[in-house]
Each structure stands twice: as structure tokens, then as C-alpha cells.
Design an enzyme around this catalytic site. Structure first.
Site, PDB file in Angstrom:
ATOM      1  N   LYS A 137      55.808 -12.174  25.000  1.00  0.00           N
ATOM      2  CA  LYS A 137      56.578 -11.838  26.170  1.00  0.00           C
ATOM      3  C   LYS A 137      57.821 -12.583  26.276  1.00  0.00           C
ATOM      4  O   LYS A 137      59.076 -12.418  26.908  1.00  0.00           O
ATOM      5  CB  LYS A 137      56.154 -11.496  27.516  1.00  0.00           C
ATOM      6  CG  LYS A 137      55.278 -10.223  27.611  1.00  0.00           C
ATOM      7  CD  LYS A 137      56.345  -8.963  28.009  1.00  0.00           C
ATOM      8  CE  LYS A 137      55.794  -7.811  27.832  1.00  0.00           C
ATOM      9  NZ  LYS A 137      56.910  -6.610  28.347  1.00  0.00           N
ATOM     10  N   ASP A 185      52.694  -6.980  34.920  1.00  0.00           N
ATOM     11  CA  ASP A 185      51.293  -7.024  34.961  1.00  0.00           C
ATOM     12  C   ASP A 185      50.585  -8.298  34.639  1.00  0.00           C
ATOM     13  O   ASP A 185      49.390  -8.569  34.413  1.00  0.00           O
ATOM     14  CB  ASP A 185      50.753  -6.017  33.745  1.00  0.00           C
ATOM     15  CG  ASP A 185      51.629  -6.326  32.539  1.00  0.00           C
ATOM     16  OD1 ASP A 185      51.243  -7.377  31.825  1.00  0.00           O
ATOM     17  OD2 ASP A 185      52.698  -5.557  31.989  1.00  0.00           O
TER      18      ASP A 185
END
Ligand SMILES: Cc1ncc(COP(=O)(O)O)c(C=O)c1O
Length: 408
Positions: free
Chosen positions: A80, A127
Site C-alpha cells: 500500500k 482496513d
């Protein structure tokens, strides 16, 4: 109940979008190269391994199986950061009135840049992995980060965010509600949203994030041409949450490997299968999955597609598959206890679902029709992306060691 046990698939066919499809300008070669060059300016930058698993490939009946292991990315255990750091860098650059070609990461972290720009608070919903990436990049840049997580978030993922010095709050709502909350708080307090999905009026930052993700694809294509000279991937499996990663990788490959870009399979958990539902609806607009989005694949527990990503997936992907959690658990175990003398890969719930799905397609009755439909056979060169390592170690051990996970 059938829904929990079997995979579901829509295979729209490559021509479904007609001849008018085109890739968005924000994924131009030049834009993707700029992002890659920026990543290369980080002290932590190294290509993550592209791991060949010949024994597993033989067992599954495919020619080659290659897995890109993103657990090695910048020491953060997930891919990410490629998106978050590039978007935050681009934002600061814009504030400085400079172009990304002129600056590297060290320039942006310098005292002088901090004096020019002043204090910035970056805010996001996550998340886990994206929030950790935003928090890490903010700390590196000497700035603040505030992160909202959905209810039920793993304590280890929350702790990893707080360790960077960021504020992390678990809300009483799902991922999509956390996104809306971070946007509202940012508006009220003058903070900057760094979100990995787009909505009306918020597209620039998510398009920078997607540019950042293309580095994974650029590395994989280069590495594959080195390990299998003269070959290209014939099939790619990409897992989707909001779809930004899958669309960035597919868009990059469709551009770089045109016209024979690989057959691409998008995979999601049953309880957050917004891309599958969108493809099934036959509509041009994306459809949402609703509810509490409960799945062990926390990174994929998103109900509302990124509309920028959906347009690419709609027009370029070959199949959309929705699957139960045990498919991801199988992938985790296969990678943890490899066949023959294949190397081991530590792959988390959202990372391993591609390999789990491949094994379902090749070895289980329920997947056989997909095998034929997608032309997967002993000549195929399959590429999967293990997008995270054991980002929740307790859960990883429960699944891999004890073989148990919450049933949904
Ligand atoms: C490990 C992991 N894999 C895949 C994804 C899916 O990425 P996207 O939300 O861009 O579809 C995520 C998203 O958070 C993730 O954390």
C-alpha cells in the site's frame, strides 16, 4: 448456503466493452514512470521478489506460477505504501508549485520544505494496510496523520498504525462509513484526505495512488522477462477491495503488453463482492455491496468500488469471481507449506486469495468450467500478487497453524 461454499463467476468476455474502450490518461506511461522514479528515490526502495513456484505449478497443471511477494515492501508488510507515499509526495509538490520530476523523497522531508508548507494533517480511512502506509509516510515527512478503521479491525493492525505516532480510531461502522467520516472531519478541520478510492469531486489523489501502484506491475513485467526470457504472463489473478490496485496493475499491463495483455481474473470475498455484482448487473455504472462486509480478507472488505477503477476493470478484465473465505485460507496454507522444494511465502488473508482461487479452478470440480473458459492449461504462465504478509499475526497463525477462522 450454497453462496458460502462455492465460487461464483461472471465471464463477460474480452469484447464486452466494445471497440471504444480506452485507458485513462492518468495511467499514461510517462505518469507511471514518474511514480516509479519517485519510489526509487526512497532509501527503503528495492524490488520485491517475484517468486517462482515450479512444484506447485506442476501440481496445479500450469506451465509456470509466479507470485509477487509484497510482504517485503519498505518493511511495511504490504504494497500500500506505493500509493500513499506517491500521493502524499504529489500533494506536497503541488503545494510547493514544483513538478514531481524535480523532487525526490528526501527533498520533501527536508526542514526547508516543512518551513515552506507548514504543518499538514493527513487523514484517511483504512482496513489497516493503507492507514499504516499513510501514517508511515506522514511520519517520514515530519507531518501528522489521523486514521479511521471499521469496527472489528484487528488490534495488531491498529497498533501498527499507532506505532508510527499517528492517531488511530476504530469506529462503529464499516469501511465505507469510515471513508465518509474521514472526509467529513477533514472538511471541518482543514485536514487533507488521502483516500485510496474516488468519489464525485475527489479524483486527483486516488489517481495518484493508482499511479503509485503501477510500480508493482512494472517490476513484475521486468522480473518475469528476466526469469522466463521471451515469455509473458498469460493469466493474471488480481484481488479487489475498492479495485484501485487491480485496475492500476491491469491498466498498466493492458498498455505495456498490448494487444496481447494477459487474461485477467478479478477476485473478491462473497461478502464484499462489489466488482462481481457490478459485472453481473451488466450496467456501466458500478454497483455496491452492502452490510457489514464481514470476511477474513480485511483488505478486500470494501462495498463501494472506486469508480475510476471500475471503468478499467469493466472494460479490460476477463472474469469476476466471488469466493468464500476458505479459498483465501487455502492459498495461505499452500504458500506457507510449499510443494516440493518451492520457497515458502508468508501471505496474509487478502494476499493469498489469488493462489487459493487458482487451486480451486485447477483442482476442484466447481472451478473446472472456468479453467476451460479462461484457457488455463499446462502452457500457461500465471502471475499472482501476494499483496500482504502476516499483517495480523494472530489471525495468520489461527488460519495456518490451527486451520480455524471465524465462519461468515
Ligand atoms: C493486502 C491488500 N490486498 C489488496 C487490497 C485491495 O486493494 P484495493 O482496495 O485497491 O482494491 C488491499 C486494500 O487495502 C490490501 O490491504
Amino acid at each position: 448456503m450454497q453462496k458460502e461454499r462455492s465460487i461464483l463467476a461472471v465471464v463477460p468476455g474480452r469484447q464486452a466493452a466494445g471497440s471504444t474502450k480506452s485507458l485513462p490518461a492518468f495511467l499514461s506511461s510517462a505518469a507511471c514512470q514518474r511514480a516509479h522514479a519517485f519510489h526509487q528515490s526512497f532509501a527503503q526502495y528495492q524490488e520485491t521478489p517475484l517468486v517462482s513456484l515450479p512444484a506447485l505449478a506442476r501440481e496445479l497443471g500450469v506451465g509456470h506460477l509466479l507470485v509477487k511477494d509484497e510482504s517485503y515492501r519498505f518493511g511495511l508488510n504490504a504494497f500500500k505504501v506505493l500509493g500513499a507515499a506517491y500521493a502524499m509526495g504529489s500533494y506536497l509538490c503541488e503545494r510547493l508549485g514544483r513538478s514531481m520530476e524535480e523532487v525526490d523523497f528526501d527533498t520533501l522531508r527536508s526542514e526547508e520544505v516543512r518551513r515552506q508548507i507548514g504543518a499538514v494533517t493527513f487523514v484517511t480511512a483504512t482496513d489497516g494496510n493503507h492507514g499504516r502506509a499513510v501514517a508511515w509516510a506522514a511520519a517520514q515527512l515530519g507531518q501528522q496523520a489521523v486514521v479511521y478503521l471499521p469496527k472489528g479491525s484487528s488490534p495488531q493492525r491498529v497498533a501498527a498504525i499507532r506505532e508510527t505516532g499517528a492517531d488511530a480510531h476504530v469506529i462503529n461502522g464499516n469501511y465505507d462509513e469510515a471513508v465518509r467520516l474521514s472526509e467529513k472531519v477533514a472538511r471541518e478541520r482543514g485536514w487533507q484526505v488521502i483516500q485510496d478510492t474516488a468519489w464525485d469531486g475527489y479524483t486527483t489523489i486516488p489517481s495518484w495512488i493508482m499511479q503509485g501502484y503501477t510500480t508493482i506491475a512494472a517490476e513484475a513485467i521486468r522480473q518475469l522477462s528476466e526469469s522466463l526470457p521471451g515469455r509473458r504472463p498469460t493469466h493474471v489473478l488480481l484481488q479487489a477491495g475498492v479495485g484501485s490496485m487491480a485496475a492500476a496493475v491491469l491498466g498498466y499491463m493492458a498498455d505495456q503488453l498490448a494487444p496481447d495483455y494477459p487474461v485477467t481474473i478479478i477476485v473478491e470475498p462473497h461478502n464484499a463482492n462489489c466488482m462481481y455484482l457490478s459485472a453481473k448487473s451488466g450496467e456501466r455504472e458500478a454497483q455496491a455491496a452492502t452490510g457489514d462486509l464481514q470476511t477474513i480478507m480485511a483488505g478486500l472488505a470494501c462495498g463501494e468500488p472506486n469508480p475510476l477503477a471500475w471503468e478499467i476493470l469493466r472494460d479490460y478484465a476477463d472474469a469476476f469471481v466471488s469466493c468464500p473465505d476458505h479459498v483465501a485460507a487455502t492459498g495461505m496454507r499452500m504458500l506457507a507449506a510449499p510443494a516440493g522444494s518451492d520457497p515458502k511465502i508468508v501471505s496474509g488473508e487478502s494476499g493469498a486469495v489469488g493462489v487459493g482461487l487458482l487451486s480451486t479452478i485447477m483442482q476442484k470440480e466447481e472451478g473446472r468450467w472456468l479453467q476451460k473458459q479462461l484457457g488455463i492449461n499446462e502452457d500457461s504462465v500465471i502471475l499472482c500478487f501476494s499483496t500482504e504478509g502476516d499483517t495480523d499475526q494472530e489471525q495468520y497463525r489461527r488460519i495456518v497453524w490451527e486451520g480455524i477462522w471465524p465462519s461468515v
